[in-house]
Motif scaffolding. Structure first.
Motif, mmCIF file in Angstrom:
data_model
loop_
_atom_site.group_PDB
_atom_site.id
_atom_site.type_symbol
_atom_site.label_atom_id
_atom_site.label_comp_id
_atom_site.label_asym_id
_atom_site.label_seq_id
_atom_site.Cartn_x
_atom_site.Cartn_y
_atom_site.Cartn_z
ATOM 1 N N THR A 158 -57.145 -42.494 -20.579
ATOM 2 C CA THR A 158 -57.773 -41.761 -19.541
ATOM 3 C C THR A 158 -59.027 -40.969 -20.071
ATOM 4 O O THR A 158 -59.906 -40.886 -19.294
ATOM 5 C CB THR A 158 -56.950 -40.655 -18.909
ATOM 6 O OG1 THR A 158 -56.182 -39.983 -20.116
ATOM 7 C CG2 THR A 158 -55.687 -40.932 -18.437
ATOM 8 N N ARG A 214 -62.225 -43.891 -13.536
ATOM 9 C CA ARG A 214 -60.988 -42.855 -13.755
ATOM 10 C C ARG A 214 -59.541 -43.508 -12.870
ATOM 11 O O ARG A 214 -58.802 -43.483 -13.262
ATOM 12 C CB ARG A 214 -61.192 -41.505 -13.297
ATOM 13 C CG ARG A 214 -62.130 -40.779 -14.231
ATOM 14 C CD ARG A 214 -62.128 -39.301 -14.014
ATOM 15 N NE ARG A 214 -62.749 -38.939 -12.875
ATOM 16 C CZ ARG A 214 -64.109 -38.647 -12.561
ATOM 17 N NH1 ARG A 214 -64.694 -38.642 -13.649
ATOM 18 N NH2 ARG A 214 -64.267 -38.262 -11.487
ATOM 19 N N LYS A 254 -56.199 -45.147 -14.596
ATOM 20 C CA LYS A 254 -54.847 -44.517 -14.045
ATOM 21 C C LYS A 254 -53.792 -45.667 -13.735
ATOM 22 O O LYS A 254 -52.770 -45.981 -14.225
ATOM 23 C CB LYS A 254 -55.053 -43.591 -12.707
ATOM 24 C CG LYS A 254 -53.750 -43.200 -12.322
ATOM 25 C CD LYS A 254 -53.861 -42.436 -10.847
ATOM 26 C CE LYS A 254 -52.414 -41.898 -10.269
ATOM 27 N NZ LYS A 254 -52.835 -41.122 -9.139
ATOM 28 N N GLU A 258 -50.582 -46.842 -15.918
ATOM 29 C CA GLU A 258 -49.365 -46.985 -15.278
ATOM 30 C C GLU A 258 -48.624 -48.588 -15.751
ATOM 31 O O GLU A 258 -47.397 -48.526 -15.846
ATOM 32 C CB GLU A 258 -49.414 -47.035 -13.713
ATOM 33 C CG GLU A 258 -49.575 -45.474 -13.218
ATOM 34 C CD GLU A 258 -50.091 -45.369 -11.779
ATOM 35 O OE1 GLU A 258 -50.232 -46.555 -11.132
ATOM 36 O OE2 GLU A 258 -50.072 -44.241 -11.288
#
Length: 491
Positions: free
Chosen positions: A15, A447, A451, A455
């Motif tokens: 991130t 961004r 993400k 995940e």
């Protein structure tokens, strides 16, 4: 198909932007080093070999096309207006007609490049001599050069390589000014011809000679390049694939429509329109602007050369810094602000012509940063058909900007050209805002992809990377920046 799994996990899920860039670089370099070792390739030696075969020809084209395209502004000081009866705005339209031809031919040229080897198109384009048809045929030079750069180099190298060949346009403008000084100063009325006529003849002959030379020696696309052996071709094609850069030249209709609908295409269209409008406005009429400062017509031709040499310096330095930082927009904004400072100063200061001449150099931060737009375009628009179509649209924006820019400075505004300078100032302010908007949109998308990747890592959904040795498979890879979620956009 012969493949070898590299067993290296995809670690793109970070991130933090700085950490993510570091992991991307490590991930790519690890794959590339294993690939080079497996194929017994010295990458630095191979890329130097490619540089010397690919870049010099592109540099020559840009040197000569800049001379041919820009000599009309120098010929103006040698009497072409009087000889052709193009006083006032008629001369501006004579300059602009080149860009009309460029706009009309841009998309067809790019679609042709999907079918025709760019090597052949480059040589053919330079044979046009009439200004309108020069614009029509030259429309293929820039997209072909962008395509060749994307086929041979990874994204982190695009700005530097583009900066090298594009900077020769500035060198051509500088050389053109010096040549004009010598030719128009010494060959006026020689053989019953005016100096500006000899200027066109000599420079046109040099372009034709280079076109023939380039056709004979320019290398083919990577998978067919005869100066590479089989392992070297395999390495180059895998190197591009691992960098998420497509190799195929096949046309894909889905990518065509994706390019048309992508907001990045149209924001870059507007940015390039503005940057090129300001660039052409100043560069074409800089000899006349210098005359307005009190210098003679002949000396103004010579004094226009330093601007172009400074442009060359900026284009190379900014491109190298941009590739090192992997950031295009921050430098574009900085250059835009410096250019704006220059125009504000020129409008505000009176009765100091030597200082005003010095302040004109600030305007070079506009033209000196043009290569950053091209580098940014190839970095954030991926997929060969998509990139080709997007670059067509974006370069049409550049051509329309040039067309508009040729109308900015009018003879009626001489000698200070306040209206023209103010127009450029306002355009640069709008351009800076657009660059900032695109930067923020790309940051938001990066961004979002971070993400998703995080995940996937947390769920154990990592991917292996394969080295593909079958050339047919390599050149038929089909993906875009939208479909490949591993892609991260350069800011």
């Amino acid at each position: 198909m012969d493949t070898k799994a590299l067993q290296i996990e995809d670690t793109l899920a970070r991130t933090d932007l700085e950490d993510r860039d570091s992991s991307v670089n490590s991930h790519y370099e690890a794959n590339e080093h294993v690939l080079a070792s497996d194929l017994h390739i010295n990458e630095k030696k191979l890329m130097r070999k490619i540089d010397w075969r690919v870049l010099p020809i592109l540099c020559g084209f840009y040197l000569l096309q800049a001379i041919d395209k820009g000599n009309i502004g120098l010929a103006k000081l040698g009497g072409i207006q009087q000889a052709t009866h193009t006083q006032g705005s008629l001369f501006n339209w004579a300059v602009a007609i080149f860009y009309l031809g460029y706009v009309l031919a841009e998309l067809p040229c790019n679609l042709i490049l999907q079918r025709v080897n760019p090597r052949y198109w480059l040589a053919f384009a330079t044979l046009a001599v009439c200004r309108f048809f020069l614009g029509v045929f030259e429309a293929g030079i820039l997209p072909a050069s962008v395509l060749i750069t994307a086929l041979w180099y990874k994204r982190s190298e695009h700005a530097t390589k583009t900066g090298i060949w594009f900077s020769f346009s500035s060198l051509g403008s500088a050389v053109g000014g010096i040549m004009s000084y010598g030719i128009q100063g010494n060959l006026a009325n020689a053989g019953g011809r005016e100096g500006w006529q000899w200027l066109m003849i000599i420079e046109g002959a040099a372009t034709i000679a280079w076109a023939i030379f380039a056709f004979l020696v320019y290398p083919n696309v990577p998978e067919k390049a005869r100066f590479l052996n089989e392992d070297e071709r395999t390495f180059v094609l895998n190197r591009q694939r691992l960098d998420h850069t497509q190799n195929t030249l096949k046309f894909d209709m889905a990518q065509f429509w994706e390019a048309v609908k992508d907001y990045k295409t149209w924001v870059l269209f507007c940015i390039y329109f503005i940057w090129q409008a300001v660039n052409i406005a100043f560069s074409t009429f800089s000899p006349s602007i210098i005359v307005g400062l009190g210098f003679s017509n002949l000396n103004a031709q010579l004094l226009s050369a330093p601007f172009n040499l400074f442009n060359l310096f900026l284009q190379i330095v900014l491109s190298v810094i941009s590739d090192r930082l992997k950031d295009r927009s921050a430098l574009l904004i900085t250059c835009g602000l410096l250019s704006t400072v220059g125009y504000i100063s020129i409008v505000a200061i009176h009765n100091n012509n030597h200082l005003l001449y010095g302040l004109l150099f600030f305007t070079s931060f506009n033209s000196g940063s043009l290569t950053l737009i091209l580098g940014w375009m190839t970095n954030i628009i991926i997929g060969n058909t998509k990139r080709t179509v997007s670059s067509s649209i974006i370069i049409i924006g550049s051509s329309l900007g040039a067309f508009a820019g040729s109308q900015v400075y009018q003879d009626s505004d001489a000698p200070r050209y306040i209206r023209g300078h103010t127009t450029n100032l306002c355009l640069m302010a709008i351009g800076i805002i657009l660059v900032l908007i695109l930067r923020l949109l790309l940051m938001k998308e990066n961004r979002r992809r971070d993400k998703i990747a995080r995940e996937q890592v947390e769920a154990g959904l990592t991917k292996e990377v394969e080295v593909i040795k079958d050339v047919t498979t390599l050149v038929n890879q089909n993906f875009t920046d939208k479909s490949d979620m591993r892609v991260r956009y350069y800011l």
